[in-house]
Design an enzyme around this catalytic site. Structure first.
Site, PDB file in Angstrom:
ATOM      1  N   THR A  29     -41.577  67.334  19.097  1.00  0.00           N
ATOM      2  CA  THR A  29     -41.504  66.058  18.391  1.00  0.00           C
ATOM      3  C   THR A  29     -42.588  65.085  18.836  1.00  0.00           C
ATOM      4  O   THR A  29     -42.643  63.965  18.331  1.00  0.00           O
ATOM      5  CB  THR A  29     -40.121  65.409  18.594  1.00  0.00           C
ATOM      6  OG1 THR A  29     -39.881  65.240  19.997  1.00  0.00           O
ATOM      7  CG2 THR A  29     -39.034  66.268  17.998  1.00  0.00           C
ATOM      8  N   GLY A  30     -43.447  65.486  19.775  1.00  0.00           N
ATOM      9  CA  GLY A  30     -44.537  64.620  20.213  1.00  0.00           C
ATOM     10  C   GLY A  30     -45.717  64.681  19.268  1.00  0.00           C
ATOM     11  O   GLY A  30     -45.746  65.437  18.294  1.00  0.00           O
ATOM     12  N   CYS A 160     -58.253  67.446  26.711  1.00  0.00           N
ATOM     13  CA  CYS A 160     -58.868  67.237  25.404  1.00  0.00           C
ATOM     14  C   CYS A 160     -60.340  66.862  25.499  1.00  0.00           C
ATOM     15  O   CYS A 160     -61.140  67.257  24.640  1.00  0.00           O
ATOM     16  CB  CYS A 160     -58.100  66.171  24.619  1.00  0.00           C
ATOM     17  SG  CYS A 160     -57.898  64.602  25.490  1.00  0.00           S
ATOM     18  N   GLN A 187     -63.790  58.153  23.983  1.00  0.00           N
ATOM     19  CA  GLN A 187     -62.493  58.776  23.753  1.00  0.00           C
ATOM     20  C   GLN A 187     -61.587  57.934  22.849  1.00  0.00           C
ATOM     21  O   GLN A 187     -61.432  56.729  23.042  1.00  0.00           O
ATOM     22  CB  GLN A 187     -61.806  59.039  25.096  1.00  0.00           C
ATOM     23  CG  GLN A 187     -62.567  60.043  25.928  1.00  0.00           C
ATOM     24  CD  GLN A 187     -61.915  60.371  27.250  1.00  0.00           C
ATOM     25  OE1 GLN A 187     -62.606  60.597  28.237  1.00  0.00           O
ATOM     26  NE2 GLN A 187     -60.596  60.423  27.298  1.00  0.00           N
ATOM     27  N   ARG A 278     -63.256  54.468  26.655  1.00  0.00           N
ATOM     28  CA  ARG A 278     -62.305  54.386  25.545  1.00  0.00           C
ATOM     29  C   ARG A 278     -62.913  53.524  24.443  1.00  0.00           C
ATOM     30  O   ARG A 278     -63.446  52.435  24.706  1.00  0.00           O
ATOM     31  CB  ARG A 278     -60.984  53.779  26.018  1.00  0.00           C
ATOM     32  CG  ARG A 278     -59.836  53.961  25.043  1.00  0.00           C
ATOM     33  CD  ARG A 278     -59.329  55.379  25.012  1.00  0.00           C
ATOM     34  NE  ARG A 278     -58.622  55.763  26.232  1.00  0.00           N
ATOM     35  CZ  ARG A 278     -58.073  56.953  26.426  1.00  0.00           C
ATOM     36  NH1 ARG A 278     -58.169  57.894  25.484  1.00  0.00           N
ATOM     37  NH2 ARG A 278     -57.459  57.244  27.561  1.00  0.00           N
ATOM     38  N   HIS A 285     -62.504  62.639  19.833  1.00  0.00           N
ATOM     39  CA  HIS A 285     -63.371  62.282  20.948  1.00  0.00           C
ATOM     40  C   HIS A 285     -64.814  62.641  20.621  1.00  0.00           C
ATOM     41  O   HIS A 285     -65.087  63.622  19.904  1.00  0.00           O
ATOM     42  CB  HIS A 285     -62.971  63.039  22.216  1.00  0.00           C
ATOM     43  CG  HIS A 285     -61.662  62.630  22.804  1.00  0.00           C
ATOM     44  ND1 HIS A 285     -60.981  61.497  22.422  1.00  0.00           N
ATOM     45  CD2 HIS A 285     -60.902  63.212  23.792  1.00  0.00           C
ATOM     46  CE1 HIS A 285     -59.862  61.395  23.130  1.00  0.00           C
ATOM     47  NE2 HIS A 285     -59.796  62.420  23.963  1.00  0.00           N
TER      48      HIS A 285
END
Length: 380
Positions: A29-30, A160, A187, A278, A285
């Site tokens: 569910t993530g 990732c 990112q 970020r 990314h």
């Protein structure tokens, strides 16, 4: 002792040979779990039962509610069928051949060995086992063979950020021999989970239609307490920080790029320096890469290698404004490469720009590919 499958008996091996392997998705569910369910529906149907297991989600860290049962009982669609989500306990791994985990590190550290002890091969996307010498760290385009040697019954899925560039670098390394790597990552906020996405969207709403971004600190003051998981505003800004603080001012994300690249490529002495930033992008990314090799390189040679590499797309014609950007790459599977140049002062170095969807190849897709590699081995 090295084993290819943990805790299995002859009878169960015979049973596996007669049927499709059973798969468990822990963390269904993530955000990454949801992408994985879509990928399982898109790729070849090699699975028997797909069992969905409730993730602990962010409530585990915040201490709110029961993290193991909040999602239990929900129904999610996979391969066109509704499947009920089960609560995480030991019994849910009965009869499971492969279990893909996308849960926080502490949950994976506790439950992945339990699943392996129940006879499942675990594909874990957390950081809990990536640097364990008894756990292979696998990118199928580069080192699929490593998945066969798993003393703990666990195969790790890289971070990732690493995955957004490593397929392209692996192809170049095979030809030229990589000796040094300097990268800066840009990112997406989804790398910080749903909280990161929600934070950026709320910040964008707050700055839309304003004159913010023209005086020192005006954006930060306007954000108030809506920084979410970030140390500074992301809207109208870039934040030179991702991860947690480690020794000498390095972040955990930066060290992951170094340590994971070394392990995947089998280069324990590879010189790596990374700066993680970020940026106000939802998903995908990007990285600038300075890669130095043992042998002299050419742009034409690099283009040829990358164009023929599985999982890589070359988009590189600056004169026509063609190069990858996150807005164009999001939702796709390959690593996209552009701006390929030979370094001005070093004939053995290349400069390039890469983009990769951090929820697909950067997480769910690579996990699915590892699971498929293991499934093929078990069937054989």
């Amino acid at each position: 002792m090295t084993t290819s499958f943990s805790g299995t008996a002859t009878g169960r091996a015979d049973d596996r040979a007669a049927r499709k392997p059973h798969l468990a998705v822990v963390g269904a569910t993530g955000a990454v779990g949801s992408v994985l369910l879509g990928i399982l529906s898109e790729r070849a149907d090699i699975w028997g039962e797909i069992r969905l297991i409730a993730p602990p989600s962010s409530q585990l860290r915040s201490g709110k509610g029961d993290p193991y049962s909040r999602s239990a009982g929900r129904k999610l669609t996979v391969r066109g069928e509704e499947v009920e989500v089960l609560a995480l306990d030991e019994e849910v791994f009965d009869g499971i051949d492969i279990a893909v985990f996308d849960v926080p590190d502490e949950v994976a550290a506790q439950w992945a060995p339990i699943a392996a002890a129940k006879g499942a091969v675990v594909v874990d996307s957390s950081a809990a086992f990536r640097l364990d010498p008894d756990v292979p760290l696998v990118v199928p385009e580069i080192n699929a063979h490593a998945a066969r040697v798993r003393p703990r019954g666990i195969v790790a899925n890289p971070n990732c950020t690493t995955l957004s560039m490593i397929v392209a670098l692996g192809a170049l390394h095979a030809e030229y021999g990589l000796s040094e790597l300097v990268v800066s990552s840009y990112q997406a906020v989804s790398g910080a989970g749903q909280d990161g996405v929600d934070t950026l969207r709320s910040q964008l709403a707050a700055v839309s239609g304003t004159e913010l971004g023209t005086t020192p600190g005006d954006v930060r003051r306007a954000m108030g307490d809506t920084l979410g998981p970030f140390p500074a505003p992301v809207a109208l800004n870039v934040v030179p920080w991702a991860g947690s603080l480690k020794e000498d001012g390095w972040s955990s994300e930066e060290l992951k790029v170094r340590d994971e690249s070394r392990k995947i490529l089998g280069l324990p002495g590879l010189r790596v320096s990374a700066t993680c930033v970020r940026v106000p992008v939802i998903t995908t990314h990007s990285l600038t890469v300075h890669a130095r090799f043992e042998n002299e390189v050419t742009v034409a040679g690099a283009h040829e290698i990358l164009a023929s590499a599985p999982g890589v797309v070359v988009c590189d014609d600056p004169a026509q404004g063609e190069f990858p950007t996150p807005a164009d790459v999001v939702g796709t599977d390959p690593t996209w490469v552009g701006r390929v140049r030979r370094a001005l002062d070093d004939p053995r170095a290349l400069e390039l720009f890469v983009c990769g969807d951090n929820l697909r190849k950067g997480a769910a897709l690579n996990a699915a590919q590892i699971a498929e590699v293991v499934a093929a081995e078990l069937a054989a």
